[in-house]
Scaffold this active site. Structure first.
Site, PDB file in Angstrom:
ATOM      1  N   LYS A 144      24.802  28.710   5.015  1.00  0.00           N
ATOM      2  CA  LYS A 144      23.472  29.326   4.895  1.00  0.00           C
ATOM      3  C   LYS A 144      23.059  29.454   3.426  1.00  0.00           C
ATOM      4  CE  LYS A 144      23.001  33.915   4.868  1.00  0.00           C
ATOM      5  NZ  LYS A 144      22.169  34.499   3.806  1.00  0.00           N
ATOM      6  N   ASN A 145      23.965  29.997   2.612  1.00  0.00           N
ATOM      7  CA  ASN A 145      23.568  30.303   1.239  1.00  0.00           C
ATOM      8  C   ASN A 145      23.270  29.057   0.417  1.00  0.00           C
ATOM      9  OD1 ASN A 145      23.736  32.959   1.803  1.00  0.00           O
ATOM     10  ND2 ASN A 145      25.621  33.371   0.663  1.00  0.00           N
TER      11      ASN A 145
ATOM     12  N   ILE B  73      31.159  43.780  -6.462  1.00  0.00           N
ATOM     13  CA  ILE B  73      29.935  42.988  -6.650  1.00  0.00           C
ATOM     14  C   ILE B  73      28.681  43.804  -6.339  1.00  0.00           C
ATOM     15  CG2 ILE B  73      28.718  40.839  -6.041  1.00  0.00           C
ATOM     16  CD1 ILE B  73      31.419  40.177  -7.204  1.00  0.00           C
TER      17      ILE B  73
ATOM     18  N   ASP C  43      31.077  38.776   0.578  1.00  0.00           N
ATOM     19  CA  ASP C  43      30.543  38.520   1.921  1.00  0.00           C
ATOM     20  C   ASP C  43      31.619  38.544   3.014  1.00  0.00           C
ATOM     21  OD1 ASP C  43      27.993  38.315   0.995  1.00  0.00           O
ATOM     22  OD2 ASP C  43      27.871  36.127   1.096  1.00  0.00           O
TER      23      ASP C  43
ATOM     24  N   CYS D  46      17.642  46.080  -0.798  1.00  0.00           N
ATOM     25  CA  CYS D  46      18.124  45.802   0.552  1.00  0.00           C
ATOM     26  C   CYS D  46      19.269  46.747   0.815  1.00  0.00           C
ATOM     27  CB  CYS D  46      18.548  44.354   0.703  1.00  0.00           C
ATOM     28  SG  CYS D  46      20.118  44.016  -0.027  1.00  0.00           S
TER      29      CYS D  46
ATOM     30  N   ARG E 249      15.800  37.825   0.552  1.00  0.00           N
ATOM     31  CA  ARG E 249      15.759  37.715  -0.905  1.00  0.00           C
ATOM     32  C   ARG E 249      15.756  36.282  -1.417  1.00  0.00           C
ATOM     33  NH1 ARG E 249      17.252  41.197  -4.625  1.00  0.00           N
ATOM     34  NH2 ARG E 249      18.399  39.571  -5.703  1.00  0.00           N
TER      35      ARG E 249
ATOM     36  N   LEU F 199      17.946  38.903 -14.060  1.00  0.00           N
ATOM     37  CA  LEU F 199      18.614  37.716 -14.610  1.00  0.00           C
ATOM     38  C   LEU F 199      17.824  36.451 -14.284  1.00  0.00           C
ATOM     39  CD1 LEU F 199      22.304  38.579 -13.618  1.00  0.00           C
ATOM     40  CD2 LEU F 199      21.184  38.944 -15.829  1.00  0.00           C
TER      41      LEU F 199
ATOM     42  N   ARG G 199      19.836  45.381  -5.980  1.00  0.00           N
ATOM     43  CA  ARG G 199      19.760  43.920  -6.182  1.00  0.00           C
ATOM     44  C   ARG G 199      18.556  43.469  -7.014  1.00  0.00           C
ATOM     45  NH1 ARG G 199      21.455  40.901  -0.743  1.00  0.00           N
ATOM     46  NH2 ARG G 199      22.157  39.299  -2.143  1.00  0.00           N
ATOM     47  N   PRO G 200      18.595  43.763  -8.302  1.00  0.00           N
ATOM     48  CA  PRO G 200      17.472  43.369  -9.172  1.00  0.00           C
ATOM     49  C   PRO G 200      17.393  41.854  -9.369  1.00  0.00           C
ATOM     50  CG  PRO G 200      19.275  44.284 -10.465  1.00  0.00           C
ATOM     51  CD  PRO G 200      19.668  44.438  -9.034  1.00  0.00           C
ATOM     52  N   VAL G 201      16.272  41.399  -9.953  1.00  0.00           N
ATOM     53  CA  VAL G 201      16.123  39.958 -10.241  1.00  0.00           C
ATOM     54  C   VAL G 201      15.926  39.714 -11.741  1.00  0.00           C
ATOM     55  CG1 VAL G 201      15.314  39.185  -7.974  1.00  0.00           C
ATOM     56  CG2 VAL G 201      13.662  40.095  -9.630  1.00  0.00           C
TER      57      VAL G 201
ATOM     58  N   ARG H  70      20.646  36.355  11.323  1.00  0.00           N
ATOM     59  CA  ARG H  70      20.233  35.813  10.020  1.00  0.00           C
ATOM     60  C   ARG H  70      21.256  34.798   9.517  1.00  0.00           C
ATOM     61  NH1 ARG H  70      19.620  39.845   5.567  1.00  0.00           N
ATOM     62  NH2 ARG H  70      19.444  37.825   4.571  1.00  0.00           N
TER      63      ARG H  70
HETATM   64  C1  UD1 Z   1      24.406  35.690  -3.246  1.00  0.00           C
HETATM   65  C2  UD1 Z   1      24.559  35.468  -1.775  1.00  0.00           C
HETATM   66  C3  UD1 Z   1      25.205  36.693  -1.138  1.00  0.00           C
HETATM   67  C4  UD1 Z   1      26.511  37.035  -1.846  1.00  0.00           C
HETATM   68  C5  UD1 Z   1      26.304  37.146  -3.348  1.00  0.00           C
HETATM   69  C6  UD1 Z   1      27.591  37.353  -4.134  1.00  0.00           C
HETATM   70  C7  UD1 Z   1      22.714  34.021  -1.171  1.00  0.00           C
HETATM   71  C8  UD1 Z   1      21.457  33.860  -0.407  1.00  0.00           C
HETATM   72  N1  UD1 Z   1      23.272  35.258  -1.174  1.00  0.00           N
HETATM   73  O1  UD1 Z   1      23.529  36.782  -3.434  1.00  0.00           O
HETATM   74  O2  UD1 Z   1      25.439  36.413   0.246  1.00  0.00           O
HETATM   75  O3  UD1 Z   1      26.996  38.274  -1.366  1.00  0.00           O
HETATM   76  O4  UD1 Z   1      25.672  35.950  -3.844  1.00  0.00           O
HETATM   77  O5  UD1 Z   1      28.473  36.336  -3.861  1.00  0.00           O
HETATM   78  O6  UD1 Z   1      23.228  33.067  -1.736  1.00  0.00           O
HETATM   79  N2  UD1 Z   1      22.283  41.027 -10.247  1.00  0.00           N
HETATM   80  C9  UD1 Z   1      21.553  41.632 -11.243  1.00  0.00           C
HETATM   81  N3  UD1 Z   1      20.394  41.007 -11.660  1.00  0.00           N
HETATM   82  C10 UD1 Z   1      19.979  39.835 -11.130  1.00  0.00           C
HETATM   83  C11 UD1 Z   1      20.752  39.211 -10.119  1.00  0.00           C
HETATM   84  C12 UD1 Z   1      21.913  39.843  -9.705  1.00  0.00           C
HETATM   85  O7  UD1 Z   1      21.909  42.712 -11.732  1.00  0.00           O
HETATM   86  O8  UD1 Z   1      18.935  39.317 -11.552  1.00  0.00           O
HETATM   87  C13 UD1 Z   1      23.535  41.679  -9.754  1.00  0.00           C
HETATM   88  C14 UD1 Z   1      23.473  42.034  -8.269  1.00  0.00           C
HETATM   89  O9  UD1 Z   1      22.806  43.257  -8.033  1.00  0.00           O
HETATM   90  C15 UD1 Z   1      24.936  42.070  -7.911  1.00  0.00           C
HETATM   91  C16 UD1 Z   1      25.550  40.987  -8.821  1.00  0.00           C
HETATM   92  O10 UD1 Z   1      24.581  40.743  -9.847  1.00  0.00           O
HETATM   93  O11 UD1 Z   1      25.498  43.311  -8.252  1.00  0.00           O
HETATM   94  C17 UD1 Z   1      25.833  39.668  -8.131  1.00  0.00           C
HETATM   95  O12 UD1 Z   1      24.692  39.249  -7.418  1.00  0.00           O
HETATM   96  P1  UD1 Z   1      24.356  37.715  -7.187  1.00  0.00           P
HETATM   97  O13 UD1 Z   1      25.574  36.914  -7.460  1.00  0.00           O
HETATM   98  O14 UD1 Z   1      23.113  37.394  -7.922  1.00  0.00           O
HETATM   99  O15 UD1 Z   1      24.072  37.707  -5.622  1.00  0.00           O
HETATM  100  P2  UD1 Z   1      22.866  37.018  -4.864  1.00  0.00           P
HETATM  101  O16 UD1 Z   1      22.543  35.711  -5.473  1.00  0.00           O
HETATM  102  O17 UD1 Z   1      21.782  38.016  -4.667  1.00  0.00           O
END
Ligand code: UD1
Length: 424
Positions: A22-23, A329, A307, A117, A93, A126, A122-124, A399
């Protein structure tokens, strides 16, 4: 709304074919925005999440066609809109990953922020700083990201991620493929999905090197073309069924598996007393004896995936001894603990640690799925519990797990789906 009803206590025996990841599939679908030619994806999982993204891509002007044999054809001959509305982004997301491709191809985009969520804020940030480093001007207003590329399009840059992020690494790879010049990404996520996405981009004419390591180099190209790509197997689905077999006992062969993608899990399952036999393209999981408690800590790949943490917790509630599980994480990823406790598990949560005291004789109960991976942990516990477990809010499960009840039933589990009113 559907529920899943499990009558526990059956040993599992049989074979399960693992679907495409899926991811990975979600980001590959977003890659279709980068070219006007068709992207043909095979081994596509049929899931609520891939459907949600299909709706968003259709809204943006992509022709999305499901074909037989788990194939999905996508063609963005013309981008109709660069606006991704809240209603189409908030459900999932990963939809946010259309931002980079739209920016790279059209030079501008307005994409809803995905919001929080159940597993944390889960900020964006980065993702946004990566787009800024590629030259985009970013402005946030009314819950939306308004992004504009500089004259002449995005330009290559050196980006050092301050923390490892799967989503941000993938997003930057997608956008930088069409940027001018070289992009170097450092401190990248190394999950197998990175390699899958990079290789698909390369099949589309991109020049991405180093995916799967901490440093990824991308030489931007002017245009990308169509490609055919087979989605990598889902290592999380693999892990979930491996733990289902370990929890219920018996012997299950998982097929369509890249065994290297789950090395951390195999190590721990072996320590816990589960027999793991790696085979070409598959794995045989067998458990006949007593499960032993082992500690676990989640970590970015090649560490133990977050996960699979909920599923591991369900398994440890059946194991002899005390297991300490540390989640590194996500900040709030233990909501399954109280639900597992309803089945009789003894779990104490302290901050980012859960202490599981086994073995517990689990007993069926009504439980509620709180998020995607948590929901499958309840199914796993239900398989090992005595009596009937009813899991509600199954939409979380849908999902990310394709035909879960069919796959488990084929191995002898008593699992069925019913509507909330009770009929099967
Ligand atoms: C992806 C996977 C999710 C998995 C996760 C970690 C998908 C659709 N989802 O989620 O199933 O659990 O990787 O393996 O592929 N963070 C920030 N700022 C950002 C982005 C992330 O602070 O801009 C933090 C997150 O809150 C979290 C950490 O970084 O604490 C890791 O998140 P990330 O690896 O980005 O996970 P996702 O890509 O959201």
């Amino acid at each position: 709304m559907d529920t899943i009803i499990i009558r526990g206590g059956q040993r599992l025996s049989g074979e399960i074919r693992i679907s495409g990841a899926k991811n990975s599939a979600l980001k590959l679908m977003a890659a279709a925005l980068l070219t006007d030619q068709p992207l043909k994806l095979s081994r596509m999982p049929r899931l609520a999440d891939t459907r949600f993204l299909g709706h968003l891509l259709t809204w943006l002007g992509v022709k999305v066609e499901e074909r037989a044999d788990a194939r999905l054809f996508l063609q963005a001959a013309r981008i109709k809109d660069t606006f991704a509305p809240y209603d189409l982004v908030r459900k999932m997301r990963a939809s946010f990953n259309v931002l980079g491709p739209l920016l790279a191809r059209e030079g501008h985009a307005r994409v809803s922020l995905p919001g929080g969520c159940a597993i944390g804020s889960r900020p964006v940030n980065l993702h946004l700083s990566a787009m800024e480093a590629l030259g985009a001007a970013i402005e946030l207003s009314e819950g939306y990201v308004n992004a504009r590329a500089p004259q002449g399009g995005l330009r290559g840059a050196r980006i050092v991620f301050p923390m490892v992020s799967v989503g941000a690494t993938e997003h930057a790879m997608l956008a930088a493929s069409l940027a001018r010049g070289e992009t170097v990404l450092e401190n990248c996520a190394r999950e197998p999905e990175m390699t899958d996405i990079a290789e698909c981009l390369n099949a589309m004419g991109a020049r991405v090197e180093g995916a799967g390591t901490a440093t990824i180099r991308i030489q931007g190209v002017d245009t990308l073309h169509g490609a055919e790509w087979t989605v990598t197997p889902d290592r999380i689905e693999t892990g979930a069924y491996a733990m289902a077999a370990a929890a219920a006992g018996g012997e299950v062969r998982l097929k369509n598996v890249i065994t290297d993608h789950n090395s951390a899990l195999w190590d721990l399952l072996r320590k816990a007393g589960v027999e793991i036999t790696l085979e070409p393209g598959g794995v045989l999981v067998r458990r006949t004896g007593v499960l032993q408690a082992v500690d676990m800590q989640t970590a970015p790949f090649p560490g133990f995936p977050s996960d699979l943490q909920a599923q591991f917790m369900a398994l440890m509630s059946l194991a002899d001894g005390v297991s300490v599980i540390r989640e590194t994480i996500f900040e709030n990823r233990f909501m399954h603990a109280p639900e597992l406790s309803r089945l009789g598990a003894r779990i104490d949560v302290r901050g980012n640690e859960a202490v599981v005291r086994g073995p517990c004789a689990l007993k069926g109960a009504q439980v509620m799925a709180t998020d995607l991976r948590a929901s499958v942990s309840l199914v796993i516990a239900g398989l090992a519990a005595e009596g009937e477990t009813v899991v509600s809010r199954v939409y979380h499960l849908d999902r990310g797990f394709e035909r879960l009840e069919d796959k488990l039933s084929a191995c002898g589990a008593d699992v069925r789906r019913a509507s909330e009113t009770g009929e099967g």
